[in-house]
Design an enzyme around this catalytic site. Structure first.
Site, PDB file in Angstrom:
ATOM      1  N   GLU A   1      10.931  83.084  67.759  1.00 32.45           N
ATOM      2  CA  GLU A   1      12.007  82.800  67.096  1.00 32.45           C
ATOM      3  C   GLU A   1      11.430  83.978  65.991  1.00 32.45           C
ATOM      4  OE1 GLU A   1      15.170  81.820  66.914  1.00 32.45           O
ATOM      5  OE2 GLU A   1      14.346  80.930  69.246  1.00 32.45           O
TER       6      GLU A   1
ATOM      7  N   SER B   1      30.709  19.834  87.808  1.00 29.92           N
ATOM      8  CA  SER B   1      29.647  18.639  87.389  1.00 29.92           C
ATOM      9  C   SER B   1      28.787  18.900  87.278  1.00 29.92           C
ATOM     10  CB  SER B   1      29.047  18.584  89.563  1.00 29.92           C
ATOM     11  OG  SER B   1      30.374  18.075  89.747  1.00 29.92           O
TER      12      SER B   1
END
Length: 682
Positions: free
Chosen positions: A94, A365
């Protein structure tokens, strides 16, 4: 008078002197102006910018559960945590003169400008790393002269305000590598499933190839293009002296192992839990959505990754494939800490994001655990007798209530509390709540952890007031934790992107019930998994002592229960109010619960429930409820609150009228464990 003319050479020298003076003055003025301009730029703050980072949610073992980002998957790391080979590869391809220029590479810039003029375009690029950073942080990518001027000014400011290492660190965390991966760390995880600091030369040179064209050079879609670009990167590194020719050749021929597409697209683990965490972040801790989604938070949770995977797998396996609308929910909590260990809110998150762990349904229950804990504190014992037969109950000045047992099965005789729990006898339950009052049951349930509104009516005993699996697990956890209510916790701590602590949860617990009574109830609920109990059919999957209670309505099937280490609530039913098939659907909660409990704890040894002070053991003759003797054919081991145990010995089974009862020796803990041999299968 004769005019003497200066020689021409003198005039030219004088003019040259004036020109030199003007040039020097102009240079000095220009230098001064440039210096002032540089000082001005140096004094001006750079524009505000926000670097979006990925928020990560972690399981209790540090494994990532999910990553949150909105198109920018980024985890900022210091330069020292990026492989030097990736940094070198980036500079080589770069910006070779990065460390020597002041923001601009004038040689490359001149060549690019010449090309632009010749072609009458602005397409040619010669941007340095600093210029790219300025553009990525502050500007658009439009190719206009105005944007280029702004870029130049910002480039100067960056060079004036930051060191080269700081600029490089910013750049390495900002650059786009494709597939929503921004920055070196996200790129390394995306392509290679590893941290940026662990990248090899071959991997680094491949990654450095991508930013030139994240679509054209990404190795997932265009491997050949990426490979050609990798060679260019390696050649550039060699020319700069970063690597040797042998290293370049070796890296180029090295076989790279990439993440699979399936791994990239795989759904997050525990998606319902992730949504719950998201709601806590915003509603409980007051963290804004934008910070949560883009701020790079680290959220550490209590979830056990292995338990969660087992919960998801078991639910997927146990729910019938021909009933895709049948749903399930599961939540598991460590009763001693209140930490959520597993949470499944439905069978398929992709089809329905509704989290049923927090949906309120009738517990049936399974609510009786709270009823009978209250009864034990009101003087009931495991041997308290009531008659199980069809009964019409009258309450509130004439209102009538006629419950029934499952399948209309009644003992038509007196049964004990232990028998009522094991068989889930509804008549016994309603008679109990009538004696101790619904108000006391409500108080007890709320003390344990139930927060839903409960109706003070006789049917409350049968679980007609809706609650959620989350509440049921928390309340059962209090029973499992010797009556100590631990605050339910899903998050241990939250840190920002820099490691600062934003929130932290500390364990909180309160003793709300005498451990004598929670232990008595626990022992009674173990009978649910013994012969004759409503969950006996799943005891074959269990290799450790467990306690719990089943629950069922026309629309809901439950099993809530625990070991000393883990409490789990499981619900099965339909979202749209469709009735359960009593033969198949209603029986699914129990095997899900049992298989999850056993598989989740398979690496932990079976553990007995601790016997607290104030509890005494005794062998009982189950027929007459008296202390059993060696002559009794089927003695049953039971616990009692000290002072409530039977005092008389059974004499019905003595060999003759003159024989003296010989009491059965009360076992120690080891022999109790042996007595549980029918549960423990090594």
């Amino acid at each position: 008078m004769e005019v003497v003319r200066e020689p021409r050479i003198i005039r030219w020298l004088r003019r040259l002197k004036q020109l030199l003076k003007l040039t020097v003055m102009s240079t000095l003025v220009g230098a001064f102006v440039i210096l002032m301009f540089i000082l001005y730029l140096r004094s001006q703050p750079l524009p505000a910018t926000t670097i979006h980072q990925t928020t990560t949610i972690y399981a209790s073992n540090g494994q990532s559960l999910d990553e949150i980002h909105q198109g920018e998957n980024r985890t900022v790391v210091p330069l020292k945590e990026i492989a030097p080979t990736l940094v070198q590869a980036t500079i080589a391809i770069e910006d070779r003169s990065f460390y020597s220029h002041l923001g601009f590479d004038f040689k490359r810039l001149g060549m690019a400008a010449y090309t632009d003029i010749v072609n009458m375009s602005k397409a040619q690029g010669a941007s340095t790393i600093t210029q790219q950073l300025a553009r990525n942080l502050y500007l658009s990518h439009d190719k206009t002269w105005e944007r280029k001027l702004k870029e130049a000014l910002l480039t100067v400011q960056l060079e004036l305000n930051y060191s080269k290492e700081e600029i490089l660190e910013l750049y390495m965390n900002q650059i786009y590598y494709g597939y929503s991966a921004y920055g070196a760390e996200a790129a390394a995880q995306t392509y290679f499933g590893k941290s940026a600091k662990d990248l090899t030369l071959a991997e680094s040179s491949m990654l450095a190839s991508v930013p030139k064209g994240p679509t054209y050079y990404n190795p997932f879609d265009h491997y050949d293009n990426a490979k050609k670009r990798q060679k260019i990167v390696l050649d550039s590194m060699q020319k700069m002296g970063f690597i040797s020719a042998d290293q370049a050749n070796q890296a180029l021929t090295e076989k790279l192992v990439f993440q699979s597409r399936e791994q990239l697209k795989s759904p997050a683990t525990a998606p319902y839990f992730r949504d719950y965490i998201s709601s806590l972040i915003k509603d409980k801790y007051g963290i804004e959505e934008d910070l949560f989604a883009k701020g790079g938070l680290k959220i550490y949770t209590t979830l056990d990754y292995d338990m969660q995977k087992k919960a998801e797998e078991i639910i997927a396996k146990e729910l019938p494939k021909d009933k895709l609308d049948l749903q399930a929910a599961l939540i598991a909590i460590d009763p001693s800490t209140g930490q959520i260990k597993a949470l499944v809110g439905g069978r398929d998150y992709q089809k329905s994001q509704f989290n049923r762990v927090f949906a309120k349904r009738q517990p049936g229950s399974s609510f009786k655990a709270f009823l009978y804990l209250t009864a034990l504190q009101q003087g009931f014992t495991p041997l308290t007798l009531m008659k199980s037969e069809p009964t019409v109950f009258t309450y509130d000045n004439g209102k009538q209530y006629t419950p029934s047992n499952f399948g209309d099965h009644y003992a038509n005789d007196y049964i004990t509390l232990e028998h009522a729990i094991a068989t889930s006898d509804n008549i016994y339950a309603v008679k109990t709540i009538q004696q101790i009052t619904p108000e006391k049951v409500i108080q007890q349930a709320q003390a344990l952890g139930i927060t839903s509104e409960l109706q003070a009516v006789p049917s409350l005993a049968l679980g007609t007031s809706p609650t959620s699996p989350y509440e049921m697990a928390a309340a059962y956890g209090t029973i499992a934790n010797h009556g100590v209510k631990a605050k339910t916790i899903a998050i241990t701590k939250i840190e920002d992107s820099e490691g600062n602590l934003l929130a932290e949860e500390k364990p909180e617990s309160t003793q709300v019930v005498d451990p004598t009574f929670t232990f008595l109830l626990t022992h009674l609920m173990q009978s649910v998994f013994e012969p004759g109990g409503t969950a006996y059919r799943v005891s074959q999957f269990l290799n450790r002592p467990v306690a719990g209670k089943t629950g069922s309505t026309d629309y809901d099937a439950w099993l809530c229960g625990f070991t000393p280490q883990l409490v789990t609530a499981v619900w099965v039913g339909y979202d749209e109010g469709k009735k359960l098939d009593s033969v198949t659907d209603a029986r699914l909660a129990a095997p899900i619960w049992a298989k999850f409990m056993e598989s989740s704890l398979n690496k932990q040894p079976p553990t007995l429930f601790d016997v607290p002070p104030g509890v005494v053991p005794a062998y009982i003759d189950p027929i007459n409820g008296k202390l059993a003797t060696e002559s009794c054919p089927n003695p049953r081991f039971m616990y009692f609150q000290a002072g409530t145990e039977p005092q008389d010995y059974c004499t019905e089974h003595l060999p003759n009228s003159k024989a003296q009862p010989k009491p059965i020796k009360t076992p120690d803990k080891q022999s109790i464990w042996q007595r549980m041999g029918k549960i423990w299968r090594p």
